[in-house]
Design a protein around this motif. Structure first.
Motif, PDB file in Angstrom:
ATOM      1  N   THR A  99      -0.821   2.293   3.756  1.00 34.20           N
ATOM      2  CA  THR A  99      -0.792   2.658   2.020  1.00 34.20           C
ATOM      3  C   THR A  99      -0.849   1.454   1.449  1.00 34.20           C
ATOM      4  N   LEU A 100      -0.940   1.455   0.064  1.00 35.69           N
ATOM      5  CA  LEU A 100      -0.553   0.508  -0.362  1.00 35.69           C
ATOM      6  C   LEU A 100       0.961   0.100  -0.826  1.00 35.69           C
ATOM      7  N   GLY A 101       1.782   1.201  -0.623  1.00 36.90           N
ATOM      8  CA  GLY A 101       3.299   1.058  -0.628  1.00 36.90           C
ATOM      9  C   GLY A 101       3.424   0.236   0.713  1.00 36.90           C
ATOM     10  N   GLN A 102       2.860   0.443   1.903  1.00 34.20           N
ATOM     11  CA  GLN A 102       3.276  -0.432   2.928  1.00 34.20           C
ATOM     12  C   GLN A 102       2.962  -1.598   2.794  1.00 34.20           C
ATOM     13  N   ILE A 103       1.725  -1.995   2.150  1.00 33.75           N
ATOM     14  CA  ILE A 103       1.326  -3.351   2.216  1.00 33.75           C
ATOM     15  C   ILE A 103       2.149  -4.067   1.039  1.00 33.75           C
ATOM     16  N   ARG A 104       2.761  -3.254   0.015  1.00 31.34           N
ATOM     17  CA  ARG A 104       3.794  -4.140  -0.671  1.00 31.34           C
ATOM     18  C   ARG A 104       4.915  -4.413   0.340  1.00 31.34           C
ATOM     19  N   GLN A 105       5.347  -3.616   0.931  1.00 35.39           N
ATOM     20  CA  GLN A 105       6.580  -3.835   1.876  1.00 35.39           C
ATOM     21  C   GLN A 105       5.954  -5.167   2.640  1.00 35.39           C
ATOM     22  N   LEU A 106       4.989  -5.075   3.126  1.00 32.70           N
ATOM     23  CA  LEU A 106       4.583  -6.247   4.036  1.00 32.70           C
ATOM     24  C   LEU A 106       4.475  -7.589   3.366  1.00 32.70           C
ATOM     25  N   LEU A 107       4.035  -7.622   2.151  1.00 33.24           N
ATOM     26  CA  LEU A 107       3.825  -8.739   1.122  1.00 33.24           C
ATOM     27  C   LEU A 107       5.053  -9.291   0.710  1.00 33.24           C
ATOM     28  N   VAL A 108       6.006  -8.634   0.500  1.00 33.68           N
ATOM     29  CA  VAL A 108       7.381  -9.139  -0.073  1.00 33.68           C
ATOM     30  C   VAL A 108       7.860 -10.400   0.305  1.00 33.68           C
ATOM     31  N   GLN A 132     -19.499   4.648  -6.778  1.00 36.56           N
ATOM     32  CA  GLN A 132     -19.807   3.352  -7.308  1.00 36.56           C
ATOM     33  C   GLN A 132     -18.909   3.330  -8.804  1.00 36.56           C
ATOM     34  N   TYR A 133     -19.177   4.373  -9.584  1.00 35.80           N
ATOM     35  CA  TYR A 133     -18.551   4.343 -10.809  1.00 35.80           C
ATOM     36  C   TYR A 133     -17.205   4.027 -10.846  1.00 35.80           C
ATOM     37  N   HIS A 134     -16.337   5.004  -9.967  1.00 35.90           N
ATOM     38  CA  HIS A 134     -14.929   5.033  -9.760  1.00 35.90           C
ATOM     39  C   HIS A 134     -14.405   3.634  -9.330  1.00 35.90           C
ATOM     40  N   PHE A 135     -15.063   3.062  -8.073  1.00 33.45           N
ATOM     41  CA  PHE A 135     -14.906   1.916  -7.839  1.00 33.45           C
ATOM     42  C   PHE A 135     -14.717   0.659  -8.789  1.00 33.45           C
ATOM     43  N   LEU A 136     -15.953   0.681  -9.491  1.00 31.36           N
ATOM     44  CA  LEU A 136     -16.030  -0.402 -10.406  1.00 31.36           C
ATOM     45  C   LEU A 136     -15.083  -0.282 -11.814  1.00 31.36           C
ATOM     46  N   GLN A 137     -14.687   1.031 -12.014  1.00 30.66           N
ATOM     47  CA  GLN A 137     -13.954   1.276 -13.101  1.00 30.66           C
ATOM     48  C   GLN A 137     -12.482   0.843 -12.739  1.00 30.66           C
ATOM     49  N   LEU A 162      -3.545 -15.982  -5.468  1.00 33.66           N
ATOM     50  CA  LEU A 162      -2.922 -15.159  -4.207  1.00 33.66           C
ATOM     51  C   LEU A 162      -4.048 -13.961  -3.815  1.00 33.66           C
ATOM     52  N   ALA A 163      -4.859 -14.350  -2.952  1.00 31.49           N
ATOM     53  CA  ALA A 163      -5.669 -13.118  -2.763  1.00 31.49           C
ATOM     54  C   ALA A 163      -5.284 -12.159  -1.466  1.00 31.49           C
ATOM     55  N   VAL A 164      -5.703 -10.820  -1.744  1.00 29.64           N
ATOM     56  CA  VAL A 164      -5.116  -9.723  -0.790  1.00 29.64           C
ATOM     57  C   VAL A 164      -6.474  -8.965  -0.521  1.00 29.64           C
ATOM     58  N   ASN A 165      -6.734  -8.696   0.777  1.00 29.72           N
ATOM     59  CA  ASN A 165      -7.939  -7.981   1.235  1.00 29.72           C
ATOM     60  C   ASN A 165      -7.610  -6.428   1.151  1.00 29.72           C
ATOM     61  N   LEU A 166      -8.425  -5.735   0.443  1.00 29.62           N
ATOM     62  CA  LEU A 166      -8.311  -4.261   0.311  1.00 29.62           C
ATOM     63  C   LEU A 166      -9.399  -3.510   0.772  1.00 29.62           C
ATOM     64  N   THR A 167      -9.133  -2.010   1.381  1.00 32.69           N
ATOM     65  CA  THR A 167     -10.359  -1.496   1.982  1.00 32.69           C
ATOM     66  C   THR A 167     -10.815  -0.653   0.716  1.00 32.69           C
ATOM     67  N   TYR A 168     -12.109  -0.079   0.854  1.00 29.35           N
ATOM     68  CA  TYR A 168     -12.389   0.743  -0.344  1.00 29.35           C
ATOM     69  C   TYR A 168     -11.551   1.943  -0.529  1.00 29.35           C
ATOM     70  N   ALA A 169     -11.140   2.470   0.543  1.00 29.92           N
ATOM     71  CA  ALA A 169     -10.318   3.767   0.337  1.00 29.92           C
ATOM     72  C   ALA A 169      -8.955   3.222  -0.661  1.00 29.92           C
ATOM     73  N   GLN A 170      -8.445   1.997  -0.412  1.00 33.44           N
ATOM     74  CA  GLN A 170      -7.348   1.393  -0.986  1.00 33.44           C
ATOM     75  C   GLN A 170      -7.358   1.223  -2.339  1.00 33.44           C
ATOM     76  N   ILE A 171      -8.800   0.801  -2.620  1.00 34.82           N
ATOM     77  CA  ILE A 171      -8.875   0.566  -4.023  1.00 34.82           C
ATOM     78  C   ILE A 171      -9.494   1.730  -4.854  1.00 34.82           C
ATOM     79  N   GLU A 187      -9.754  -8.894  -2.770  1.00 33.08           N
ATOM     80  CA  GLU A 187     -10.684  -9.328  -1.682  1.00 33.08           C
ATOM     81  C   GLU A 187     -11.166  -7.715  -1.255  1.00 33.08           C
ATOM     82  N   TYR A 188     -12.735  -7.901  -1.185  1.00 30.99           N
ATOM     83  CA  TYR A 188     -13.239  -6.593  -0.583  1.00 30.99           C
ATOM     84  C   TYR A 188     -14.354  -7.080   0.287  1.00 30.99           C
ATOM     85  N   ARG A 189     -14.358  -6.504   1.568  1.00 34.72           N
ATOM     86  CA  ARG A 189     -15.621  -6.626   2.393  1.00 34.72           C
ATOM     87  C   ARG A 189     -16.555  -5.430   2.294  1.00 34.72           C
TER      88      ARG A 189
END
Length: 282
Positions: free
Chosen positions: A81-90, A148-153, A103-112, A136-138
């Motif tokens: 979850t993004l909450g867990q990613i926050r914990q790891l980034l601190v 697509q619309y939701h992601f781009l928004q 500062l670049a952070v890779n996120l997945t489609y579901a996270q974005i 960053e997104y792969r």
């Protein structure tokens, strides 16, 4: 007596119907997935430089702990979850220079596309200032129009707040272009990995070479970054194509950040003040 029995039967049938509806509804609900343990994940940080070897940013690279105790690139997408990613980034924040680089952070489609994304962006921008965030997104799929619309928004909202958007690991086949075409209106950075463009056999045909991506980036005023730069030959190719930004072990290997910094010491640690060889990516 008969009328009372009839009413009682109707009540029982109604209750049975309600129970059936609840049962069907519960069965349709997705079974909550077990969240991964954050102790098995850690961020490493790798620098990105320009053609003058000045640091223009850092990428946070997520690694997973293996059975032998080593940390390596996970084979699967993380479902943190993004909450867990926050914990790891601190732990990384106290290690960063106080200068306006990326500062670049890779996120997945579901996270974005998740409901936590906007708060995550705001939190990150506040925590790392004066650095700015690059999401960053792969892209390995083309979602439906509504998705697509939701992601781009969500990406545009992050950009309005000051973040940048990068598409990672752009490849050498036509499918790679198809996967990112829908993203091009919001892309700030394209990242091409040398691994996708090396040819052991000169007769191998690359549908999309580095020259193609370099031209596309120039036409759309997108920053192009050559990643996976491992040798002097890789660096020479970047210079030949006038690719200004590069990243890889030749430039600097990923550095492990502390797994845990106790809350009482987080504010006491200061970022390094020596900002020589640090420059904003233009």
């Amino acid at each position: 007596m008969i009328q009372g029995a009839w009413i009682l039967s109707i009540v029982f049938l109604g209750l049975a119907g309600i129970g059936l509806i609840v049962l069907v509804h519960n069965r349709r609900q997705p079974v909550p997935t077990r969240q991964p343990c954050t102790n098995q994940w850690r961020y490493f940080v790798q620098p990105q430089v320009n053609d003058a070897s000045r640091v223009v940013g850092y990428e946070c690279l997520l690694r997973k702990k293996q059975a032998d105790g080593t940390w390596s690139v996970p084979q699967e997408d993380n479902n943190l979850t993004l909450g867990q990613i926050r914990q790891l980034l601190v732990p990384t924040f106290s290690q960063l220079p106080e200068t306006p680089i990326s500062l670049a952070v890779n996120l997945t489609y579901a996270q974005i596309v998740g409901h936590e994304f906007a708060n995550f962006v705001h939190w990150m921008m506040h925590q790392i200032a004066p650095l700015y965030l690059t999401v960053e997104y792969r892209s390995d799929q083309v979602p439906g129009r509504l998705q697509q619309y939701h992601f781009l928004q969500n990406i545009r909202a992050a950009q309005d707040f000051g973040a940048k958007f990068a598409v990672d690991n752009v490849g050498s086949d036509l499918q790679a272009l198809k996967h990112i075409e829908w993203l091009l209106p919001v892309v700030d950075v394209l990242k091409c990995s040398m691994a996708a463009f090396r040819k052991d056999d000169p007769s191998i045909w690359l549908h999309l070479n580095l020259g193609f991506w370099n031209q596309l980036a120039r036409e759309r005023q997108i920053n192009l970054v050559l990643t996976g730069v491992e040798t002097e030959e890789d660096a020479a190719l970047a210079r030949q194509l006038k690719i200004q930004f590069r990243q890889g072990n030749l430039v600097g290997e990923p550095v492990e950040m502390p797994a845990v910094i106790p809350p009482t010491t987080q504010t006491a640690l200061q970022r390094p003040r020596d900002n020589r060889h640090v420059e904003h990516i233009e």
